[in-house]
Design an enzyme around this catalytic site. Structure first.
Site, PDB file in Angstrom:
ATOM      1  N   TYR A   1      34.076  33.090  46.474  1.00 19.86           N
ATOM      2  CA  TYR A   1      35.130  33.876  45.848  1.00 19.86           C
ATOM      3  C   TYR A   1      36.486  33.572  46.484  1.00 19.86           C
ATOM      4  O   TYR A   1      36.717  33.846  47.658  1.00 19.86           O
ATOM      5  CB  TYR A   1      34.854  35.371  45.969  1.00 19.86           C
ATOM      6  CG  TYR A   1      33.682  35.876  45.146  1.00 19.86           C
ATOM      7  CD1 TYR A   1      33.073  35.081  44.170  1.00 19.86           C
ATOM      8  CD2 TYR A   1      33.178  37.150  45.347  1.00 19.86           C
ATOM      9  CE1 TYR A   1      32.003  35.553  43.423  1.00 19.86           C
ATOM     10  CE2 TYR A   1      32.110  37.629  44.601  1.00 19.86           C
ATOM     11  CZ  TYR A   1      31.523  36.819  43.646  1.00 19.86           C
ATOM     12  OH  TYR A   1      30.463  37.293  42.913  1.00 19.86           O
TER      13      TYR A   1
ATOM     14  N   GLY B   1      33.172  41.611  30.341  1.00 17.12           N
ATOM     15  CA  GLY B   1      34.430  40.893  30.531  1.00 17.12           C
ATOM     16  C   GLY B   1      35.642  41.625  29.982  1.00 17.12           C
ATOM     17  O   GLY B   1      36.684  41.017  29.754  1.00 17.12           O
ATOM     18  N   GLY B   2      35.510  42.934  29.777  1.00 12.55           N
ATOM     19  CA  GLY B   2      36.608  43.724  29.234  1.00 12.55           C
ATOM     20  C   GLY B   2      36.520  43.954  27.743  1.00 12.55           C
ATOM     21  O   GLY B   2      37.281  44.755  27.184  1.00 12.55           O
TER      22      GLY B   2
END
Length: 343
Positions: A63, A218-219
């Protein structure tokens, strides 16, 4: 916030897990960028999550080039023992042929790097980020067992494994008298229900708890996208569609299809009837699904975290949950499997 046991282990974890993919600024990103949050905001998010009773914080060596681990390590300094600290390994950490995967060579270096960045002497949950076709699973499980015996790792888990891969891993650990997996990270939402068919039953049989990621698709389930409209500038889907990575573009296209947007409309309709947000409804649905141990939320701002935690406290009326079950049946949606875009 409630706490429950993680799989067939004695480890108690909160029903919400703080995902930190957004923590740390990648090169070229400035404070307030739509792609991540700076360390100050990340620290505020961690503080609020722990104050709300959450205890699981999940990161990965990949990340933001390891910056997420560094930010998380500094954020939990002084209260490390109250946190279930989880990280993952598999993805490339360098250009060499042994700089990725689940081999003993790579995992050993990867764990040492994660411990250094996190500023700790042990990880509570160490996870295989993906399956590695090029490494015998016996080697991987023996290596992870060695980490547990050394005290550098408390529990082990996997991420994005298929049902067959979970079974093979558990059998390999059993044959060697070693440490089995106690958890799986997998995608699960109203838009991605394929794990219900085989993966969740296998997890139950083989003692794995589940940390489910992308509960908002993912929204899409948060009402950010509409049929017939291009994703707005600066949104996650717009960034993914503009990405040079084919996997990222495919992931976005797989989410923004007609059936998924229809499901999102039903979620928005249910939310309006309940006086809640679409995100709260979507989170409430996944939290109550059989086999779900903890829901991974990945806020970029403190406000997003608060909204997510409020959604996890919402109880859906049975008729609303039943309606969402019906409109999101897997046969009517395109499963969106694979790793998180950008990993």
């Amino acid at each position: 916030m409630r706490h429950t046991q993680l799989g067939r282990s004695g480890l108690k974890v909160s029903t919400a897990c703080l995902g930190t993919m957004n923590f740390g600024m990648r090169p070229g990103m400035g404070p307030g960028s739509a792609g991540g949050c700076d360390e100050t905001e990340a620290a505020r998010i961690v503080d609020a999550f722990l104050e709300a009773g959450g205890n699981v914080i999940d990161t990965a060596d990949a990340y933001n080039g390891g910056e997420s681990e560094r930010v998380v390590g500094r954020a939990v300094r002084g209260r490390r023992d109250s946190v279930v600290l989880a990280t993952k390994a598999f993805l490339p950490q360098g250009p060499g042929p042994n700089d990725r995967g689940l081999s003993r060579a790579h995992l050993t270096r990867a764990l040492e790097g994660s411990l250094r960045r996190l500023g700790t002497d042990h990880v509570d949950l160490y996870q295989c980020h993906q399956w590695d076709d090029s490494t015998p699973i016996e080697e991987t499980m023996a290596t992870l067992d060695g980490f547990v015996r050394s005290g550098k790792v408390r529990y082990i888990g996997c991420s994005n494994f298929t049902a067959a891969q979970i079974v093979e891993s558990q059998w390999a650990a059993e044959r060697a008298g070693g440490t089995p997996f106690v958890s799986l990270q997998s995608q699960y939402s109203l838009l991605a229900r394929s794990i219900e068919a085989e993966i969740l039953p296998v997890c139950r049989r083989h003692g794995l708890g589940t940390l489910v990621w992308s509960p908002l698709g993912g929204g899409v389930l948060a009402g950010r996208y509409r049929r017939g409209e291009a994703p707005g500038p600066g949104t996650r889907m717009a960034r993914l569609r503009a990405s040079p990575m084919p996997m990222a573009r495919a992931w976005a296209d797989g989410l923004l299809n007609e059936p998924n947007l229809v499901v999102a409309e039903h979620v928005a309709e249910a939310a309006a009837g309940l006086g809640a947000t679409p995100a709260a409804v979507a989170l409430a649905w996944v939290r109550r699904r059989p086999g779900v141990t903890s829901v991974v939320v990945g806020p970029r701002t403190l406000d997003q975290l608060r909204d997510n935690l409020a959604g996890l406290d919402l109880d859906l009326p049975p008729e609303v949950a039943a309606r969402l079950d019906e409109v999101s049946r897997p046969a009517r949606t395109a499963p969106v499997d694979g790793t998180r875009a950008g990993e």
